[in-house]
Design a protein around this motif. Structure first.
Motif, short mmCIF file in Angstrom:
data_model
loop_
_atom_site.label_atom_id
_atom_site.label_comp_id
_atom_site.label_asym_id
_atom_site.label_seq_id
_atom_site.Cartn_x
_atom_site.Cartn_y
_atom_site.Cartn_z
N SER A 123 -16.98 5.00 31.63
CA SER A 123 -16.72 5.83 30.15
C SER A 123 -17.21 4.84 29.09
CB SER A 123 -15.42 6.32 29.99
OG SER A 123 -14.49 5.50 30.59
N LYS A 124 -17.35 5.35 27.85
CA LYS A 124 -17.22 4.46 26.59
C LYS A 124 -15.83 4.12 26.26
CE LYS A 124 -21.57 6.61 25.45
NZ LYS A 124 -22.53 7.54 24.28
N VAL A 125 -15.92 2.69 25.89
CA VAL A 125 -14.46 2.30 25.20
C VAL A 125 -14.54 1.38 24.06
CG1 VAL A 125 -13.19 2.44 27.36
CG2 VAL A 125 -14.37 0.33 26.83
N ALA A 126 -13.64 1.52 23.02
CA ALA A 126 -13.66 0.55 21.87
C ALA A 126 -13.09 -0.67 22.15
CB ALA A 126 -12.88 1.20 20.78
N LEU A 127 -14.17 -1.86 22.01
CA LEU A 127 -13.40 -3.24 22.12
C LEU A 127 -12.47 -3.87 20.96
CD1 LEU A 127 -16.52 -4.77 23.87
CD2 LEU A 127 -14.76 -3.56 24.85
N PRO A 128 -11.82 -4.95 21.12
CA PRO A 128 -11.00 -5.30 20.11
C PRO A 128 -11.81 -5.93 18.82
CG PRO A 128 -10.09 -5.76 22.10
CD PRO A 128 -11.35 -5.16 22.56
N ASP A 129 -13.04 -6.11 19.12
CA ASP A 129 -13.82 -6.78 18.04
C ASP A 129 -14.48 -5.76 17.23
OD1 ASP A 129 -15.79 -5.98 19.56
OD2 ASP A 129 -16.67 -8.12 19.81
N LEU A 163 -23.38 -4.06 39.76
CA LEU A 163 -23.44 -5.77 39.94
C LEU A 163 -24.78 -5.73 40.80
CD1 LEU A 163 -19.94 -6.90 40.07
CD2 LEU A 163 -21.47 -6.94 38.19
N THR A 164 -25.18 -4.98 41.59
CA THR A 164 -26.62 -5.11 42.36
C THR A 164 -27.64 -4.42 41.66
OG1 THR A 164 -26.07 -3.11 43.54
CG2 THR A 164 -25.25 -5.28 44.40
N HIS A 165 -27.63 -3.91 40.76
CA HIS A 165 -28.89 -2.93 39.98
C HIS A 165 -29.46 -3.76 39.10
CE1 HIS A 165 -30.94 0.10 38.09
NE2 HIS A 165 -30.19 1.14 38.67
N SER A 166 -30.80 -3.99 39.32
CA SER A 166 -31.99 -4.78 38.68
C SER A 166 -32.14 -4.39 37.14
CB SER A 166 -33.13 -4.93 39.46
OG SER A 166 -33.70 -3.46 39.47
N GLY A 167 -31.57 -3.44 36.76
CA GLY A 167 -31.73 -2.87 35.42
C GLY A 167 -30.79 -3.40 34.51
N PHE A 168 -29.93 -4.13 34.93
CA PHE A 168 -28.88 -4.95 34.07
C PHE A 168 -28.98 -6.60 33.84
CE2 PHE A 168 -26.85 -1.06 35.57
CZ PHE A 168 -26.39 -0.79 34.26
N SER A 169 -28.77 -7.02 32.99
CA SER A 169 -28.77 -8.39 32.56
C SER A 169 -27.53 -9.12 32.66
CB SER A 169 -29.55 -8.76 31.37
OG SER A 169 -29.52 -10.01 31.03
N ALA A 170 -27.16 -10.48 33.10
CA ALA A 170 -26.21 -11.15 32.85
C ALA A 170 -26.16 -11.98 31.77
CB ALA A 170 -25.81 -11.79 34.33
N ASN A 171 -27.22 -12.00 30.91
CA ASN A 171 -27.55 -13.01 30.09
C ASN A 171 -26.65 -12.52 28.94
OD1 ASN A 171 -28.45 -14.83 27.97
ND2 ASN A 171 -30.19 -14.79 28.78
N PRO A 172 -25.79 -13.47 28.12
CA PRO A 172 -24.91 -12.94 27.07
C PRO A 172 -25.82 -12.77 25.73
CG PRO A 172 -23.71 -14.59 28.04
CD PRO A 172 -24.99 -14.52 28.78
N ARG A 173 -27.02 -13.20 25.64
CA ARG A 173 -28.09 -13.23 24.58
C ARG A 173 -28.73 -11.82 24.79
NH1 ARG A 173 -30.32 -19.21 25.05
NH2 ARG A 173 -29.33 -18.80 27.19
N SER A 174 -28.69 -11.15 25.79
CA SER A 174 -29.16 -9.83 25.98
C SER A 174 -28.70 -8.93 24.61
CB SER A 174 -28.96 -9.32 27.22
OG SER A 174 -29.83 -10.17 28.15
N ALA A 175 -29.50 -7.72 24.32
CA ALA A 175 -29.27 -6.91 23.21
C ALA A 175 -28.04 -6.22 24.01
CB ALA A 175 -30.32 -6.03 22.94
N GLY A 176 -26.96 -6.00 23.12
CA GLY A 176 -25.87 -5.12 23.63
C GLY A 176 -25.05 -5.91 24.62
N PRO A 234 -21.69 -7.51 25.90
CA PRO A 234 -20.27 -7.49 25.18
C PRO A 234 -19.66 -8.93 25.37
CG PRO A 234 -20.40 -5.84 27.42
CD PRO A 234 -21.70 -6.86 27.47
N ARG A 235 -19.80 -9.56 24.24
CA ARG A 235 -19.52 -10.85 24.29
C ARG A 235 -18.06 -11.09 23.53
NH1 ARG A 235 -24.00 -15.25 22.32
NH2 ARG A 235 -22.12 -16.15 23.11
N TRP A 236 -17.37 -10.16 23.43
CA TRP A 236 -16.04 -9.97 22.95
C TRP A 236 -15.17 -11.17 23.91
CZ3 TRP A 236 -12.15 -7.70 25.90
CH2 TRP A 236 -10.75 -7.84 25.44
N ASN A 237 -14.47 -11.82 23.56
CA ASN A 237 -13.51 -13.03 24.03
C ASN A 237 -14.28 -13.68 25.24
OD1 ASN A 237 -13.07 -11.34 26.61
ND2 ASN A 237 -10.98 -11.50 26.34
#
Length: 410
Positions: A41-47, A64-77, A79-82
């Motif tokens: 589900s979608k949640v609001a983050l503190p930032d 965590l095993t899906h190739s459609g996701f990036s682990a790079n914090p510089r990727s668009a979207g 969640p870099r909060w904290n």
């Protein structure tokens, strides 16, 4: 973090945080409700941003095993909060995607195999025994976090890197200040970070001039194209992954043994149960909160939900490890619990923690020493006065005043 074309963040439920009354180790209040009714589900983050939150064991594993996701914090979207700093250093396999991740991990994976790590057992035994003897000389009570839980993993990492004996105190003190401080903008933390960076650069220079058989020298020898900045980044990753999490697990495990003496007694009577007890404690505590995180690089269908490209996801390992569908009665610590499904304390997929074997070894050695040497280990303050890190990236105790319960202690 997704903010541009996403939903009205003010209308979203907030990311569950904190600890429920009566159990500071359980997932935050509201997590179980999401797990039952809206596990993705979608949640609001503190930032002020928002992200998808996955709360079941099955969903976390799938993401965590899906190739459609990036682990790079510089990727668009993403969640870099904290998130802790340091993600912009070039050699960060934790945040790299294939093929870079495959290349970086391949450089060091051979040094962290269970077989290689087992050879370190005498050294980990020696480090742990030395800390036991040190705290036995202290006036009782003392802070278990500062005097015991923190030094052991810091010294273990020092051993891997080849830090000289005369620099161990400096290294351990500054590592603790950099990685155990809550305030990411702290001046004290910044000073320690600079001192540690200067020391690591000096250590790299020394290893280039006089190579030895430790990990840093092997990296230089086997991969001569690595720059000093690459090596510094690897050291930073090793410290974060191998120090903070293990230190918090040591303190939380000790607290658990105090509060559930039947577990300590069973381990004392039958040390062969200790590896299973370690696995169950790893599941129960899951010190990494609100992680791992990912960003979709394309539209990804998970169950009946589509996560759009450029949208961030937080996979809650803590919630997954307390998912009753995977672990019946998750609030119970049961060393006899079936090992399948496995807990996700070390993550899952290609980014599973590189130091799994080392962390397990340290915890097994520490627990064996605690239960055998200190059958009367006890808290020195009421349990409700212990301050927990319930709103930070890593869960643990700020301090843990204990008394070893030794007759004739100073």
């Amino acid at each position: 973090m997704t903010t541009d074309t996403g939903p009205d963040v003010t209308a979203l439920p907030p990311l569950p945080q904190g600890a429920p009354d009566g159990c500071p180790f359980a997932p935050p209040p509201g997590t179980d409700g999401l797990q039952r009714s809206a596990p993705l589900s979608k949640v609001a983050l503190p930032d002020g941003s928002w992200a998808w939150l996955a709360t079941t064991h099955e969903l976390v594993r799938e993401i965590l095993t899906h190739s459609g996701f990036s682990a790079n914090p510089r990727s668009a979207g993403f969640p870099r909060w904290n998130l802790p700093g340091g993600t912009d250093l070039p050699m960060s396999m934790t945040h790299a995607d294939p093929p870079l991740h495959t290349e970086l991990r391949g450089m060091v994976a051979g040094e962290f195999t269970p077989r290689r790590i087992r050879r370190l057992r005498p050294d980990i035994e020696r480090i742990t025994l030395a800390r036991c003897e040190a705290v036995e000389r202290l006036p009782q009570p003392f802070d278990f976090v500062t005097e015991f839980a923190t030094p052991i993993p810091a010294l273990a990492i020092s051993l891997l890197l080849g830090v000289p004996a005369d620099a161990l105190d400096f290294f351990e003190r500054n590592v603790r200040l950099v990685l155990a401080h809550d305030d990411l903008e702290s001046a004290e933390r910044d000073q320690a970070k600079l001192a540690l960076l200067e020391y690591v650069m000096k250590l790299i220079e020394q290893k280039r001039a006089e190579p030895d058989d430790n990990l840093l020298s092997k990296l230089m020898t086997d991969h001569p194209s690595l720059s000093d900045l690459d090596l510094v980044s690897f050291v930073a990753l090793l410290l974060f992954a191998g120090f903070s999490t293990t230190a918090h697990m040591i303190e939380l495990s000790a607290l658990t043994l105090i509060q559930r003496p039947e577990l300590a007694e069973r381990a004392r009577r039958d040390p062969s149960v200790i590896p299973a007890l370690v696995e169950e404690l790893l599941r129960y505590h899951a010190v990494v909160r609100d992680s791992p995180r990912r960003a979709a690089v394309a539209d990804v269908r998970i169950g009946d939900v589509t996560i759009g490209a450029g949208e961030g996801v937080i996979t809650s390992v803590q919630a997954a490890n307390w998912d009753p569908a995977a672990f019946p009665a998750p609030e119970e610590i049961d060393p006899d619990r079936p090992r399948n499904p496995r807990h996700l304390a070390f993550g899952h997929g290609i980014h599973v923690c590189l130091g799994v074997a080392l962390a397990r070894l340290e915890l097994e050695v520490v627990l064996e020493h605690l239960v055998t040497r200190y059958p009367d280990l006890r808290l020195a303050v009421p349990a409700d006065e212990i301050r927990y890190r319930t709103t930070t990236h890593l869960h643990g105790c700020y301090e843990l005043p204990v008394d070893l319960g030794l007759s004739g202690a100073a």
